[in-house]
Write a protein that holds these residues in place. Structure first.
Motif, PDB file in Angstrom:
ATOM      1  N   LEU A 181       3.659   1.571  -5.887  1.00 41.13           N
ATOM      2  CA  LEU A 181       2.572   1.477  -6.858  1.00 41.13           C
ATOM      3  C   LEU A 181       3.091   1.064  -8.232  1.00 41.13           C
ATOM      4  O   LEU A 181       2.470   0.248  -8.923  1.00 41.13           O
ATOM      5  N   LYS A 213      -1.553   6.974 -14.748  1.00 37.53           N
ATOM      6  CA  LYS A 213      -0.801   7.408 -13.567  1.00 37.53           C
ATOM      7  C   LYS A 213       0.583   7.931 -13.929  1.00 37.53           C
ATOM      8  O   LYS A 213       1.335   8.349 -13.035  1.00 37.53           O
ATOM      9  N   LYS A 220       0.809  -1.224   0.000  1.00 41.15           N
ATOM     10  CA  LYS A 220       0.000   0.000   0.000  1.00 41.15           C
ATOM     11  C   LYS A 220       0.843   1.275   0.000  1.00 41.15           C
ATOM     12  O   LYS A 220       0.301   2.377  -0.124  1.00 41.15           O
ATOM     13  N   PRO A 272       2.860   4.266  -1.419  1.00 37.12           N
ATOM     14  CA  PRO A 272       2.829   4.914  -2.735  1.00 37.12           C
ATOM     15  C   PRO A 272       4.057   4.617  -3.585  1.00 37.12           C
ATOM     16  O   PRO A 272       3.950   4.494  -4.811  1.00 37.12           O
ATOM     17  N   TYR A 320      -6.892  -0.050   0.523  1.00 36.64           N
ATOM     18  CA  TYR A 320      -5.721   0.770   0.845  1.00 36.64           C
ATOM     19  C   TYR A 320      -5.158   1.521  -0.358  1.00 36.64           C
ATOM     20  O   TYR A 320      -4.228   2.316  -0.200  1.00 36.64           O
ATOM     21  N   LEU A 321      -5.692   1.281  -1.528  1.00 42.49           N
ATOM     22  CA  LEU A 321      -5.167   1.905  -2.734  1.00 42.49           C
ATOM     23  C   LEU A 321      -5.991   3.125  -3.122  1.00 42.49           C
ATOM     24  O   LEU A 321      -7.042   3.405  -2.535  1.00 42.49           O
ATOM     25  N   GLU A 322      -5.503   3.862  -4.099  1.00 45.06           N
ATOM     26  CA  GLU A 322      -6.269   4.999  -4.606  1.00 45.06           C
ATOM     27  C   GLU A 322      -7.651   4.509  -5.019  1.00 45.06           C
ATOM     28  O   GLU A 322      -7.800   3.381  -5.514  1.00 45.06           O
ATOM     29  N   PRO A 323      -8.696   5.324  -4.813  1.00 46.06           N
ATOM     30  CA  PRO A 323     -10.073   4.837  -5.015  1.00 46.06           C
ATOM     31  C   PRO A 323     -10.323   4.199  -6.369  1.00 46.06           C
ATOM     32  O   PRO A 323     -11.027   3.178  -6.457  1.00 46.06           O
ATOM     33  N   ASP A 324      -9.763   4.760  -7.451  1.00 46.61           N
ATOM     34  CA  ASP A 324     -10.037   4.186  -8.767  1.00 46.61           C
ATOM     35  C   ASP A 324      -9.393   2.801  -8.910  1.00 46.61           C
ATOM     36  O   ASP A 324      -9.994   1.880  -9.495  1.00 46.61           O
ATOM     37  N   ILE A 325      -8.204   2.637  -8.345  1.00 51.38           N
ATOM     38  CA  ILE A 325      -7.544   1.333  -8.409  1.00 51.38           C
ATOM     39  C   ILE A 325      -8.265   0.344  -7.492  1.00 51.38           C
ATOM     40  O   ILE A 325      -8.455  -0.833  -7.843  1.00 51.38           O
TER      41      ILE A 325
END
Length: 263
Positions: free
Chosen positions: A34, A137, A29, A31, A189-194
């Protein structure tokens, strides 16, 4: 976000026998990971398609159909391994599906063909979706060394048939089930879209693991179920898979074990 998937995930947790260590989630999780996470995920989708294509080519179809299947996968392999192409893949690949013919020797060949073709189609679609996220990204596609996970199970495959085919199908079930479990654990735990994307993959990954297990049982039933006890073999591979997931791992991959620095 995941409450409605509890019934779908429960048999996966039971099948796997252990959950991903929190230490892996803590690393995944971050950054700064990623890039590695998404690129390895993209590679995993291609490897899943390649593995399914291998099973079809080796066991289920004639040589002409095998060559057609290789042509289906090749643009993705060219892009990832040879840096050929722009990452845009033709929708005409779906037209290849109807041109594949199962060998008549075993009734399960048609089921291998049908289930694995659907799996390939979905995995390549997921590959394209992950690639879109990577591009959105501003991350980069890169070559990666293989993780120990799949190879750590494959080295235990028996060397005679149909035991080898049964083992490969069981390994496929574990890989798909573990992917599903990790998508579910990691999504919050990831960005909302992911995170939403990972949740959207749960149903297909759960079905893939079931397809692999059903095929393994079909092959055993068609040969000698007393000699090829799938339940006993699943239990053996569960021990192997759990060790790969829970023991320290110096590499970070989508299917890697417990991070070495956290062990």
């Amino acid at each position: 976000m995941l409450e409605k998937y509890a019934d779908l995930l429960a048999p996966i947790y039971q099948f796997l026998g252990c959950e991903t260590p929190d230490s892996w989630i803590d690393e995944a999780k971050k950054p700064e990971h990623l890039q590695a996470l998404l690129v390895d995920h993209m590679h995993c989708e291609l490897k899943a398609a390649q593995s399914a294509a291998f099973l079809i080519r080796k066991y289920a179809v004639d040589n002409a159909s095998a060559q057609t299947l290789l042509g289906w996968i090749k643009p993705y392999e060219d892009f990832v391994y040879r840096k050929i192409g722009d990452g845009q893949f033709s929708a005409s690949k779906n037209e290849l599906i109807g041109s594949l013919t199962a060998k008549p020797e075993y009734a399960y060949n048609q089921d291998i063909l049908d289930k694995m073709v659907r799996l390939i189609k979905e995995e390549l679609h997921h590959f394209e979706q992950v690639l879109d996220i990577i591009n959105e990204k501003g991350l980069r596609v890169q070559s990666l060394n293989a993780s120990r996970y799949a190879s750590g199970m494959i080295k235990h495959v028996r060397t005679f048939e149909p035991a080898a085919l049964i083992d490969k199908l069981i390994i496929g079930a574990f890989i798909e089930a573990r992917s599903c479990e990790r998508f579910a654990k990691l999504a919050p735990y990831l960005e909302p879209d992911i995170g939403r994307f990972y949740v959207s993959l749960l149903r297909s990954e759960a079905r893939h693991y079931q397809d692999y297990l059903e095929l393994a049982q079909q092959v055993a039933d068609a040969t000698n179920p007393q000699r090829f006890d799938i339940a006993a073999r699943v239990a053996e591979f569960k021990v192997i898979e759990n060790e790969l997931i829970l023991t320290p791992d110096s590499d970070f991959k989508f299917h890697s074990g417990a991070p070495l620095q956290a062990a």
